[in-house]
Design a protein around this motif. Structure first.
Motif, PDB file in Angstrom:
ATOM      1  N   ARG A 184      51.704  62.424  40.885  1.00  0.00           N
ATOM      2  CA  ARG A 184      50.636  62.239  39.899  1.00  0.00           C
ATOM      3  C   ARG A 184      49.345  62.955  40.282  1.00  0.00           C
ATOM      4  N   LEU A 185      49.507  64.145  40.833  1.00  0.00           N
ATOM      5  CA  LEU A 185      48.328  64.921  41.235  1.00  0.00           C
ATOM      6  C   LEU A 185      48.172  66.166  40.382  1.00  0.00           C
ATOM      7  N   TYR A 186      49.145  66.400  39.511  1.00  0.00           N
ATOM      8  CA  TYR A 186      49.228  67.676  38.807  1.00  0.00           C
ATOM      9  C   TYR A 186      48.477  67.687  37.482  1.00  0.00           C
ATOM     10  N   ALA A 187      47.728  68.753  37.250  1.00  0.00           N
ATOM     11  CA  ALA A 187      47.101  68.957  35.949  1.00  0.00           C
ATOM     12  C   ALA A 187      47.162  70.437  35.620  1.00  0.00           C
ATOM     13  N   THR A 188      47.207  70.748  34.334  1.00  0.00           N
ATOM     14  CA  THR A 188      47.248  72.144  33.980  1.00  0.00           C
ATOM     15  C   THR A 188      46.066  72.478  33.062  1.00  0.00           C
ATOM     16  N   VAL A 189      45.498  73.662  33.245  1.00  0.00           N
ATOM     17  CA  VAL A 189      44.445  74.108  32.332  1.00  0.00           C
ATOM     18  C   VAL A 189      44.861  75.439  31.726  1.00  0.00           C
ATOM     19  N   ASN A 190      44.357  75.709  30.532  1.00  0.00           N
ATOM     20  CA  ASN A 190      44.705  76.937  29.832  1.00  0.00           C
ATOM     21  C   ASN A 190      43.883  78.113  30.378  1.00  0.00           C
ATOM     22  N   GLY A 191      44.575  79.057  31.023  1.00  0.00           N
ATOM     23  CA  GLY A 191      43.913  80.211  31.621  1.00  0.00           C
ATOM     24  C   GLY A 191      43.689  81.360  30.645  1.00  0.00           C
ATOM     25  N   ASP A 192      44.205  81.210  29.411  1.00  0.00           N
ATOM     26  CA  ASP A 192      44.003  82.249  28.384  1.00  0.00           C
ATOM     27  C   ASP A 192      42.705  82.018  27.620  1.00  0.00           C
ATOM     28  N   GLN A 193      41.623  81.756  28.329  1.00  0.00           N
ATOM     29  CA  GLN A 193      40.320  81.543  27.698  1.00  0.00           C
ATOM     30  C   GLN A 193      39.299  82.294  28.538  1.00  0.00           C
ATOM     31  N   ASP A 194      38.040  82.337  28.067  1.00  0.00           N
ATOM     32  CA  ASP A 194      37.085  83.074  28.888  1.00  0.00           C
ATOM     33  C   ASP A 194      36.799  82.289  30.171  1.00  0.00           C
ATOM     34  N   ILE A 195      36.304  83.010  31.170  1.00  0.00           N
ATOM     35  CA  ILE A 195      36.131  82.464  32.523  1.00  0.00           C
ATOM     36  C   ILE A 195      35.345  81.155  32.542  1.00  0.00           C
ATOM     37  N   GLY A 196      34.245  81.105  31.772  1.00  0.00           N
ATOM     38  CA  GLY A 196      33.396  79.914  31.746  1.00  0.00           C
ATOM     39  C   GLY A 196      34.116  78.705  31.182  1.00  0.00           C
ATOM     40  N   LYS A 197      34.928  78.913  30.158  1.00  0.00           N
ATOM     41  CA  LYS A 197      35.654  77.812  29.531  1.00  0.00           C
ATOM     42  C   LYS A 197      36.744  77.286  30.485  1.00  0.00           C
ATOM     43  N   VAL A 198      37.435  78.198  31.146  1.00  0.00           N
ATOM     44  CA  VAL A 198      38.461  77.782  32.116  1.00  0.00           C
ATOM     45  C   VAL A 198      37.794  76.932  33.201  1.00  0.00           C
ATOM     46  N   PHE A 199      36.642  77.401  33.665  1.00  0.00           N
ATOM     47  CA  PHE A 199      35.941  76.689  34.729  1.00  0.00           C
ATOM     48  C   PHE A 199      35.523  75.286  34.276  1.00  0.00           C
ATOM     49  N   ARG A 200      35.000  75.178  33.043  1.00  0.00           N
ATOM     50  CA  ARG A 200      34.602  73.854  32.542  1.00  0.00           C
ATOM     51  C   ARG A 200      35.803  72.916  32.466  1.00  0.00           C
ATOM     52  N   ASP A 201      36.946  73.449  32.042  1.00  0.00           N
ATOM     53  CA  ASP A 201      38.160  72.628  31.978  1.00  0.00           C
ATOM     54  C   ASP A 201      38.576  72.132  33.368  1.00  0.00           C
ATOM     55  N   ILE A 202      38.487  73.027  34.345  1.00  0.00           N
ATOM     56  CA  ILE A 202      38.853  72.634  35.712  1.00  0.00           C
ATOM     57  C   ILE A 202      37.916  71.529  36.210  1.00  0.00           C
ATOM     58  N   CYS A 203      36.624  71.706  35.995  1.00  0.00           N
ATOM     59  CA  CYS A 203      35.649  70.693  36.434  1.00  0.00           C
ATOM     60  C   CYS A 203      35.925  69.366  35.729  1.00  0.00           C
ATOM     61  N   GLY A 204      36.320  69.438  34.456  1.00  0.00           N
ATOM     62  CA  GLY A 204      36.664  68.229  33.715  1.00  0.00           C
ATOM     63  C   GLY A 204      37.799  67.471  34.391  1.00  0.00           C
ATOM     64  N   VAL A 205      38.801  68.197  34.843  1.00  0.00           N
ATOM     65  CA  VAL A 205      39.923  67.566  35.549  1.00  0.00           C
ATOM     66  C   VAL A 205      39.433  66.927  36.846  1.00  0.00           C
ATOM     67  N   LEU A 206      38.626  67.673  37.602  1.00  0.00           N
ATOM     68  CA  LEU A 206      38.158  67.182  38.898  1.00  0.00           C
ATOM     69  C   LEU A 206      37.269  65.949  38.740  1.00  0.00           C
ATOM     70  N   GLU A 207      36.536  65.912  37.626  1.00  0.00           N
ATOM     71  CA  GLU A 207      35.629  64.790  37.426  1.00  0.00           C
ATOM     72  C   GLU A 207      36.289  63.686  36.607  1.00  0.00           C
ATOM     73  N   GLY A 208      37.611  63.789  36.467  1.00  0.00           N
ATOM     74  CA  GLY A 208      38.381  62.704  35.859  1.00  0.00           C
ATOM     75  C   GLY A 208      38.278  62.587  34.367  1.00  0.00           C
ATOM     76  N   LYS A 209      37.888  63.698  33.678  1.00  0.00           N
ATOM     77  CA  LYS A 209      37.719  63.594  32.234  1.00  0.00           C
ATOM     78  C   LYS A 209      39.019  63.838  31.496  1.00  0.00           C
ATOM     79  N   LYS A 210      39.939  64.496  32.155  1.00  0.00           N
ATOM     80  CA  LYS A 210      41.170  64.840  31.460  1.00  0.00           C
ATOM     81  C   LYS A 210      42.322  64.767  32.437  1.00  0.00           C
ATOM     82  N   VAL A 211      43.325  63.969  32.132  1.00  0.00           N
ATOM     83  CA  VAL A 211      44.464  63.881  33.041  1.00  0.00           C
ATOM     84  C   VAL A 211      45.710  64.294  32.278  1.00  0.00           C
TER      85      VAL A 211
END
Ligand SMILES: [Zn+2]
Length: 213
Positions: A184-211
């Motif tokens: 239960r450690l795995y999360a996926t983010v969509n890398g087919d977006q601009d760099i800033g959007k990918v980064f925001r998605d990753i931070c969202g995962v790290l900060e527990g906003k999206k599992v």
């Protein structure tokens, strides 16, 4: 914050790792880079790694694990780290849990077609080493902006070889993805977006906003 980043070559993993390092003050550890620099050291390990790399062989598990363990004990890892290129196998993942338990595994997902497009567009300058591609187009097609040298394609960026690399990547990564899903450690983010959007998605995962399951 201990993170493992997964993603194709060409997924933008390196760029995202640098942004994470800056924002959270954690170490970015690319095992590929680490081994290339160890190979330059005049030590017993340096010579061993150098000969393995030169012969095209994989660095064996015990050596890899030892090097990663030593690296993770360094002071810049106290707040956490981002691992890129390790673990590659379930066994390595198990060893890693014993060394430093992982909090998040983030897979930057990019469609195979995109990877193929990005990598086959890549050209580099033999003189200064600049890499051009879809995100960096030379002013004059086929010529380096700085030294006016004709640009060339790397031998392993030919589409057939890229396709093969993509297949190998999937075969290698699948068991790791399953392993981290079970934990239960795995999360996926969509890398087919601009760099800033990918980064925001990753931070969202790290900060527990999206599992993601
Ligand atoms: Zn150049």
């Amino acid at each position: 914050m201990n993170i493992v980043l997964l993603g194709h070559p060409g997924s933008g993993k390196g760029t995202q790792a640098k942004l994470l390092q800056k924002k959270y003050g954690i170490a970015h550890i690319s095992t590929g880079e680490m081994f290339r620099s160890i190979a330059k050291e005049h030590t017993e390990l340096g010579r061993k790694v150098k000969s393995l790399i030169e012969s095209g062989a994989f660095v064996p598990d015990d050596v890899t694990v030892r090097v990663v363990r030593e690296r993770l004990a360094k002071p810049d890892c106290t707040k956490g780290f981002i691992l890129d290129g390790f673990p590659r196998t379930e066994q390595q993942a198990d060893e890693l849990q014993n060394i430093a338990p992982i909090d998040h595994v983030i897979h930057i997902h990019v469609e195979d077609e995109t990877v193929l497009k990005r990598l086959s567009a890549r050209r580099n300058c033999a003189r200064c080493g600049t890499v051009y591609g879809l995100d960096r187009v030379p002013k004059q097609s086929g010529t380096c902006d700085t030294c006016r040298e004709p640009l060339a394609m790397r031998a392993d960026d030919d589409p057939k070889k890229i396709k093969r690399r993509i297949e190998i990547y999937h075969a290698e990564t699948k068991p790791l993805i399953d392993y981290y899903k079970r934990k239960r450690l795995y999360a996926t983010v969509n890398g087919d977006q601009d760099i800033g959007k990918v980064f925001r998605d990753i931070c969202g995962v790290l900060e527990g906003k999206k599992v993601t399951k």
